[in-house]
Design a protein around this motif. Structure first.
Motif, PDB file in Angstrom:
ATOM      1  N   MET A  66       0.854  -1.179   0.000  1.00 41.99           N
ATOM      2  CA  MET A  66       0.000   0.000   0.000  1.00 41.99           C
ATOM      3  C   MET A  66       0.895   1.235   0.000  1.00 41.99           C
ATOM      4  SD  MET A  66      -2.801   1.427   2.771  1.00 41.99           S
ATOM      5  CE  MET A  66      -1.522   1.911   3.925  1.00 41.99           C
ATOM      6  N   LYS A  67       0.611   2.156  -0.907  1.00 40.86           N
ATOM      7  CA  LYS A  67       1.350   3.415  -0.963  1.00 40.86           C
ATOM      8  C   LYS A  67       0.378   4.546  -1.251  1.00 40.86           C
ATOM      9  CE  LYS A  67       5.078   5.942  -3.166  1.00 40.86           C
ATOM     10  NZ  LYS A  67       5.107   6.634  -4.402  1.00 40.86           N
ATOM     11  N   ASN A  68       0.443   5.593  -0.434  1.00 40.98           N
ATOM     12  CA  ASN A  68      -0.382   6.771  -0.628  1.00 40.98           C
ATOM     13  C   ASN A  68       0.520   7.996  -0.720  1.00 40.98           C
ATOM     14  OD1 ASN A  68      -2.973   5.453  -0.434  1.00 40.98           O
ATOM     15  ND2 ASN A  68      -2.619   5.274   1.773  1.00 40.98           N
ATOM     16  N   THR A  69       0.228   8.872  -1.664  1.00 38.99           N
ATOM     17  CA  THR A  69       1.003  10.090  -1.862  1.00 38.99           C
ATOM     18  C   THR A  69       0.053  11.269  -2.037  1.00 38.99           C
ATOM     19  OG1 THR A  69       2.806   8.873  -2.948  1.00 38.99           O
ATOM     20  CG2 THR A  69       2.729  11.247  -3.290  1.00 38.99           C
ATOM     21  N   VAL A  70       0.342  12.354  -1.330  1.00 35.22           N
ATOM     22  CA  VAL A  70      -0.429  13.586  -1.446  1.00 35.22           C
ATOM     23  C   VAL A  70       0.549  14.707  -1.765  1.00 35.22           C
ATOM     24  CG1 VAL A  70      -1.976  15.212  -0.302  1.00 35.22           C
ATOM     25  CG2 VAL A  70      -2.113  12.774   0.235  1.00 35.22           C
ATOM     26  N   ASN A  71       0.231  15.534  -2.760  1.00 32.63           N
ATOM     27  CA  ASN A  71       1.139  16.594  -3.181  1.00 32.63           C
ATOM     28  C   ASN A  71       0.363  17.881  -3.443  1.00 32.63           C
ATOM     29  OD1 ASN A  71       3.978  17.320  -4.276  1.00 32.63           O
ATOM     30  ND2 ASN A  71       2.585  17.981  -5.902  1.00 32.63           N
ATOM     31  N   TYR A  72       0.962  19.009  -3.019  1.00 30.55           N
ATOM     32  CA  TYR A  72       0.378  20.321  -3.300  1.00 30.55           C
ATOM     33  C   TYR A  72       1.481  21.239  -3.811  1.00 30.55           C
ATOM     34  CZ  TYR A  72      -1.265  25.085  -2.632  1.00 30.55           C
ATOM     35  OH  TYR A  72      -1.573  26.403  -2.832  1.00 30.55           O
ATOM     36  N   GLY A  73       1.153  22.036  -4.840  1.00 35.42           N
ATOM     37  CA  GLY A  73       2.110  22.991  -5.365  1.00 35.42           C
ATOM     38  C   GLY A  73       1.449  24.316  -5.685  1.00 35.42           C
ATOM     39  N   TYR A  74       2.231  25.373  -5.530  1.00 36.04           N
ATOM     40  CA  TYR A  74       1.745  26.710  -5.861  1.00 36.04           C
ATOM     41  C   TYR A  74       2.876  27.463  -6.538  1.00 36.04           C
ATOM     42  CZ  TYR A  74       0.183  31.535  -5.398  1.00 36.04           C
ATOM     43  OH  TYR A  74      -0.164  32.835  -5.675  1.00 36.04           O
ATOM     44  N   ALA A  75       2.580  28.128  -7.666  1.00 36.21           N
ATOM     45  CA  ALA A  75       3.623  28.818  -8.424  1.00 36.21           C
ATOM     46  C   ALA A  75       3.129  30.173  -8.893  1.00 36.21           C
ATOM     47  CB  ALA A  75       4.048  27.976  -9.626  1.00 36.21           C
ATOM     48  N   THR A  76       4.058  31.136  -8.880  1.00 34.03           N
ATOM     49  CA  THR A  76       3.841  32.449  -9.473  1.00 34.03           C
ATOM     50  C   THR A  76       5.068  32.766 -10.322  1.00 34.03           C
ATOM     51  OG1 THR A  76       4.916  33.715  -7.705  1.00 34.03           O
ATOM     52  CG2 THR A  76       2.591  33.139  -7.391  1.00 34.03           C
ATOM     53  N   ASP A  77       5.081  33.934 -10.922  1.00 34.62           N
ATOM     54  CA  ASP A  77       6.247  34.338 -11.710  1.00 34.62           C
ATOM     55  C   ASP A  77       7.489  34.514 -10.843  1.00 34.62           C
ATOM     56  OD1 ASP A  77       4.734  34.340 -14.008  1.00 34.62           O
ATOM     57  OD2 ASP A  77       4.263  36.496 -13.892  1.00 34.62           O
ATOM     58  N   ASN A  78       7.304  34.712  -9.536  1.00 34.35           N
ATOM     59  CA  ASN A  78       8.431  34.995  -8.645  1.00 34.35           C
ATOM     60  C   ASN A  78       8.914  33.784  -7.862  1.00 34.35           C
ATOM     61  OD1 ASN A  78       8.395  37.787  -9.310  1.00 34.35           O
ATOM     62  ND2 ASN A  78       6.670  38.080  -7.900  1.00 34.35           N
ATOM     63  N   GLY A  79       8.251  32.645  -7.995  1.00 29.70           N
ATOM     64  CA  GLY A  79       8.703  31.477  -7.253  1.00 29.70           C
ATOM     65  C   GLY A  79       7.637  30.414  -7.185  1.00 29.70           C
ATOM     66  N   ASN A  80       7.942  29.331  -6.486  1.00 33.10           N
ATOM     67  CA  ASN A  80       6.992  28.243  -6.328  1.00 33.10           C
ATOM     68  C   ASN A  80       7.300  27.467  -5.067  1.00 33.10           C
ATOM     69  OD1 ASN A  80       8.783  25.778  -7.110  1.00 33.10           O
ATOM     70  ND2 ASN A  80       9.080  27.214  -8.811  1.00 33.10           N
ATOM     71  N   VAL A  81       6.309  26.726  -4.601  1.00 33.68           N
ATOM     72  CA  VAL A  81       6.462  25.878  -3.430  1.00 33.68           C
ATOM     73  C   VAL A  81       5.794  24.542  -3.726  1.00 33.68           C
ATOM     74  CG1 VAL A  81       4.360  26.784  -2.357  1.00 33.68           C
ATOM     75  CG2 VAL A  81       6.091  25.667  -0.946  1.00 33.68           C
ATOM     76  N   ASN A  82       6.423  23.462  -3.277  1.00 35.36           N
ATOM     77  CA  ASN A  82       5.884  22.118  -3.456  1.00 35.36           C
ATOM     78  C   ASN A  82       6.034  21.370  -2.141  1.00 35.36           C
ATOM     79  OD1 ASN A  82       5.846  21.797  -6.740  1.00 35.36           O
ATOM     80  ND2 ASN A  82       7.616  22.988  -6.051  1.00 35.36           N
ATOM     81  N   ILE A  83       4.956  20.783  -1.667  1.00 31.10           N
ATOM     82  CA  ILE A  83       5.012  19.989  -0.452  1.00 31.10           C
ATOM     83  C   ILE A  83       4.295  18.675  -0.705  1.00 31.10           C
ATOM     84  CG2 ILE A  83       2.938  21.093   0.519  1.00 31.10           C
ATOM     85  CD1 ILE A  83       4.284  20.696   3.298  1.00 31.10           C
ATOM     86  N   SER A  84       4.877  17.587  -0.244  1.00 36.63           N
ATOM     87  CA  SER A  84       4.285  16.274  -0.486  1.00 36.63           C
ATOM     88  C   SER A  84       4.502  15.370   0.716  1.00 36.63           C
ATOM     89  CB  SER A  84       4.893  15.618  -1.734  1.00 36.63           C
ATOM     90  OG  SER A  84       6.261  15.333  -1.518  1.00 36.63           O
ATOM     91  N   TYR A  85       3.616  14.415   0.841  1.00 36.94           N
ATOM     92  CA  TYR A  85       3.698  13.399   1.895  1.00 36.94           C
ATOM     93  C   TYR A  85       3.448  12.043   1.254  1.00 36.94           C
ATOM     94  CZ  TYR A  85       2.177  10.315   5.672  1.00 36.94           C
ATOM     95  OH  TYR A  85       2.030   9.240   6.510  1.00 36.94           O
ATOM     96  N   HIS A  86       4.242  11.034   1.658  1.00 35.77           N
ATOM     97  CA  HIS A  86       3.983   9.689   1.158  1.00 35.77           C
ATOM     98  C   HIS A  86       4.142   8.678   2.283  1.00 35.77           C
ATOM     99  CE1 HIS A  86       8.385   9.022   1.050  1.00 35.77           C
ATOM    100  NE2 HIS A  86       8.059   7.731   1.049  1.00 35.77           N
ATOM    101  N   LYS A  87       3.428   7.603   2.160  1.00 34.72           N
ATOM    102  CA  LYS A  87       3.517   6.486   3.110  1.00 34.72           C
ATOM    103  C   LYS A  87       3.489   5.188   2.316  1.00 34.72           C
ATOM    104  CE  LYS A  87       1.416   4.469   7.278  1.00 34.72           C
ATOM    105  NZ  LYS A  87       2.651   4.528   8.078  1.00 34.72           N
ATOM    106  N   LEU A  88       4.462   4.324   2.570  1.00 31.63           N
ATOM    107  CA  LEU A  88       4.600   3.052   1.860  1.00 31.63           C
ATOM    108  C   LEU A  88       4.671   1.925   2.877  1.00 31.63           C
ATOM    109  CD1 LEU A  88       5.193   1.247  -0.627  1.00 31.63           C
ATOM    110  CD2 LEU A  88       7.596   1.925  -0.401  1.00 31.63           C
ATOM    111  N   GLU A  89       3.827   0.918   2.689  1.00 32.62           N
ATOM    112  CA  GLU A  89       3.807  -0.241   3.576  1.00 32.62           C
ATOM    113  C   GLU A  89       3.692  -1.521   2.751  1.00 32.62           C
ATOM    114  OE1 GLU A  89       1.584   1.206   7.654  1.00 32.62           O
ATOM    115  OE2 GLU A  89       0.333   0.569   5.976  1.00 32.62           O
ATOM    116  N   THR A  90       4.271  -2.578   3.265  1.00 33.50           N
ATOM    117  CA  THR A  90       4.070  -3.907   2.684  1.00 33.50           C
ATOM    118  C   THR A  90       4.332  -4.965   3.747  1.00 33.50           C
ATOM    119  OG1 THR A  90       4.785  -5.476   0.974  1.00 33.50           O
ATOM    120  CG2 THR A  90       6.436  -3.957   1.808  1.00 33.50           C
ATOM    121  N   ASP A  91       3.556  -6.057   3.691  1.00 30.54           N
ATOM    122  CA  ASP A  91       3.783  -7.184   4.597  1.00 30.54           C
ATOM    123  C   ASP A  91       4.970  -8.024   4.148  1.00 30.54           C
ATOM    124  OD1 ASP A  91       1.549  -6.403   6.045  1.00 30.54           O
ATOM    125  OD2 ASP A  91       0.202  -7.677   4.870  1.00 30.54           O
ATOM    126  N   GLY A  92       5.293  -7.944   2.850  1.00 29.72           N
ATOM    127  CA  GLY A  92       6.408  -8.711   2.321  1.00 29.72           C
ATOM    128  C   GLY A  92       6.013 -10.126   1.942  1.00 29.72           C
TER     129      GLY A  92
END
Length: 680
Positions: free
Chosen positions: A167-193
């Motif tokens: 199971m893997k979940n990823t959430v990402n948000y980004g914001y950009a203007t002519d003067n710069g940008n920001v990106n933030i993300s979170y992920h979680k990865l699990e497996t029983d193997g």
């Protein structure tokens, strides 16, 4: 051999042609076609060709590159056979995430913690063909992070579920203007193997972007936190591998051995133009890791603090009607490491796993190095260019034994400065075809353990490995840029070969014991075929044919000269296909063939050759304006092939036990992915 890069995921073609491949700003060249080196490039589409959890199937589509994966956290990457005899992990290859080194001060490289869904591009430089990255014998891996490029807000959510509790979940948000940008993300990865004692859990937060973005300057920033806990099934002997591959090694299962750490990466990079024709990029970075690893024979606690800086000037001038490009700069890296081992009293813990006992050892290590580098490129005559480079490395380190009292010591050592030159000629018969020849020198520093005597003190006689590489290659577009082909023929001799001699269950000492010879041919082709206005096919083919052997090798009185190099296959073939329909449906298929390889230096035991087939189908569609989705389903190891996804070379059995050479691979396994992207 996927090659396309730096394109939006839905725009890899231009007027039904393959686009010319752009490479990162680190190089003196701006395109793969004009680079006199063998560089494998992977685009967003190629990086996300599989299940977005393990980069090994993706890297293994490149000729000359072989990533073994015993588990998500247990990997070994070799390039042209370099690093094949490393016992655990990857060394002799440098890796970067943006401007931040992923290679520690003791030459260990870990790339598997980086979330694949955050990558814009991956480049693999094969061999010591670039003086800009420390001139490592194996080469370098450059991972380029994604940045929001469209003004406004973007958000995405992705979830993947698969066999063996994946199971893997990823959430990402980004914001950009002519003067710069920001990106933030979170992920979680699990497996029983698939195997016993192989549960895996990783989660991370990444912050990246640009500030003060102007026409001639910008400040980029990056921060990443990763938590990881992975239980370790370890390798197994041949009988277990063939009959009970899902079981863990007995001692690791009994101790419930695992690896757990918190890791922090951070960096700032300022790019500016001090004058016309001259650019500078200066970065500072820090890497902190706190690791705890209960093992059957002891418990290891480690703390690492690494930091450094890099500055690079890039210029372009016209002299006597000839264009001259240059890169020059330097890099400083400091790595501090503290480690303690403790008794593991798992046998007295009533089956409840590891239990920390008395302290056994304590060590502190500090390593410093400076790289000074320069490259120059200019036209000699029409259609013929010269590229020359030089790298200077100076490395020193300090080792302190702090516990127990009777072994307390403090040793300092410094290697002689190492000069690594590189020179290439690039011939352009047409604007879409190039040929090159190159000669270069590289080196690989020993890891700390390889520099020690059995008593734990520094052995001043240990030398870095070094070698010369000679290469001829070519890159060509044909059929109105619908077909791209490339080849490389190389010959590299490695001197002062470092050999890890085992003196305990987890203790090795290093000796310089000989020379290896690495010779091979790499070929690749990509084709774009427009079947109709509604359908196109993109097949690829890649092959590596190598001859890797010990030229001179004497280990503990055993003469292995002339034997095949341990842990690397001679032949490797990849082929695949991507089919796309104009309404969003796509299908990918990847075929892998890997030759058998020697498991020990005596060549008395080989792993078996094997064939693999992976399939993936997906559908991309728009829900509303600015809102799109992607649904995909995949099957890996379609034919349920039984093979070892990683091997432990020169394994030794203790107390009469059989040597544990094999990490069993996953049988046939399935996954599904759903992602939603919104631009607003």
């Amino acid at each position: 051999m996927p090659i396309m890069a730096q394109q939006p995921q839905d725009s890899l073609f231009n007027n039904n042609q393959l686009k010319e491949i752009t490479i990162s700003d680190f190089h003196i060249n701006d395109s793969l076609l004009n680079a006199p080196a063998a560089i494998g490039v992977l685009s967003v589409k190629e990086i996300q060709r599989n299940n977005n959890t393990n980069i090994a199937p993706v890297l293994n589509t490149l000729p000359g590159v072989y990533m073994q994966s015993g588990a998500i956290n247990t990997n070994r990457i070799t390039i042209r056979g370099i690093g094949a005899r490393t016992q655990y992990g990857t060394n002799k290859i440098r890796a970067f995430y943006g401007n931040i080194p992923l290679t520690s001060g003791d030459s260990e490289t870990t790339i598997e913690d980086i979330d694949m869904e955050l990558l814009q591009q991956a480049e693999v430089i094969k061999g010591p063909l670039s003086s800009l990255y420390g001139a490592g014998l194996g080469g370098a891996i450059l991972l380029q992070p994604k940045h929001t490029t469209v003004n406004g807000n973007t958000a995405s959510v992705s979830t993947t579920h698969g066999s063996f509790g994946l199971m893997k979940n990823t959430v990402n948000y980004g914001y950009a203007t002519d003067n710069g940008n920001v990106n933030i993300s979170y992920h979680k990865l699990e497996t029983d193997g698939y195997r016993e004692n192989s549960e895996y859990n990783r989660e991370g937060i990444t912050l990246a972007g640009e500030l003060l973005k102007k026409e001639k300057s910008s400040l980029t920033y990056f921060g990443n936190y990763t938590y990881m806990k992975a239980y370790i099934p370890s390798s197994v002997d041949k009988e277990t591998f063939e009959n009970n591959p899902e079981t863990a090694a007995y001692t690791w299962k009994s101790a419930k051995g695992y690896e757990q750490y918190d890791s922090y990466l951070g960096g700032l990079s300022y790019q500016w133009q001090p004058m016309a024709g001259l650019n500078n990029a200066t970065s500072v970075f820090v890497n902190v890791k706190d690791n705890y690893e209960p093992r059957p024979f002891n418990i290891l606690s480690q703390n690492t603090l690494a930091y450094g800086a890099r500055t690079q000037f890039t210029g372009q001038y016209t002299i006597a009607e000839r264009q001259v490009n240059f890169i020059a700069g330097m890099e400083y890296f400091k790595d501090g490491y503290e480690a303690d081992t403790y008794e593991n009293l798992y046998e007295a813990n009533n089956g409840n796993g590891s239990l920390q006992g008395n302290r056994l050892t304590g060590t502190e290590q500090d390593r410093n190095f400076i790289n000074v580098f320069a490259q120059l490129r200019f036209s000699i005559i029409k259609k013929l260019e010269l590229q020359a480079g030089i790298n200077y490395n100076k490395t020193s380190f300090e080792l302190k034994n702090t516990f127990p009292q009777e072994v307390i010591s403090n040793d300092d050592y410094s290697y002689d400065g190492i000069w690594s030159p590189q020179v290439s000629l690039l011939y352009k018969p047409t604007t879409l075809q190039t040929l090159y020849v190159s000669a270069s020198r590289g080196f690989s520093l020993p890891v700390i353990e390889e520099t020690l005597n059995p008593e734990g003190t520094i052995n001043p006689d240990i030398k870095p490995e070094n070698g010369y590489n000679f290469e001829v290659g070519g890159k060509f577009y044909f059929l109105n840029k619908k077909l791209f082909t490339e080849f490389a023929v190389y010959n590299m001799q490695v001197n002062d070969l470092l050999v890890a001699q085992r003196v305990g269950e987890d203790q090795y000492v290093g000796v310089n014991a000989g020379e290896t010879l690495h010779r091979g041919i790499e070929i690749g082709a990509n084709y774009y075929w427009e079947v109709s206005r509604k359908c196109n096919l993109q097949p690829y083919f890649a092959a590596s044919i190598g001859n890797y052997e010990f030229k001179e090798f004497n280990d503990n009185g055993n003469d292995y000269s002339g034997n095949e190099l341990t842990g690397v296959p001679k032949n490797k073939i990849n082929a695949g296909l991507r089919a796309e329909m104009d309404f969003g449906l796509y299908l990918t298929a990847d075929y892998y063939y890997l030759d058998g390889m020697p498991l020990n230096d005596a060549n008395s035991l080989y792993s078996g050759s094997y064939n693999l087939l992976n399939l993936k189908a997906g559908y991309q569609f728009a829900i509303l304006k600015g809102l799109t989705s992607n649904i995909a389903f995949g099957v890996n190891n379609v034919t349920d092939t039984h093979y070892a996804s990683m091997v432990l070379v020169n394994a030794t059995g203790f107390n009469g036990a059989s040597p544990r050479y094999y990490y069993p691979a996953l049988p046939v396994n399935y996954y599904g992915n759903l992602s939603v992207n919104y631009i607003f």
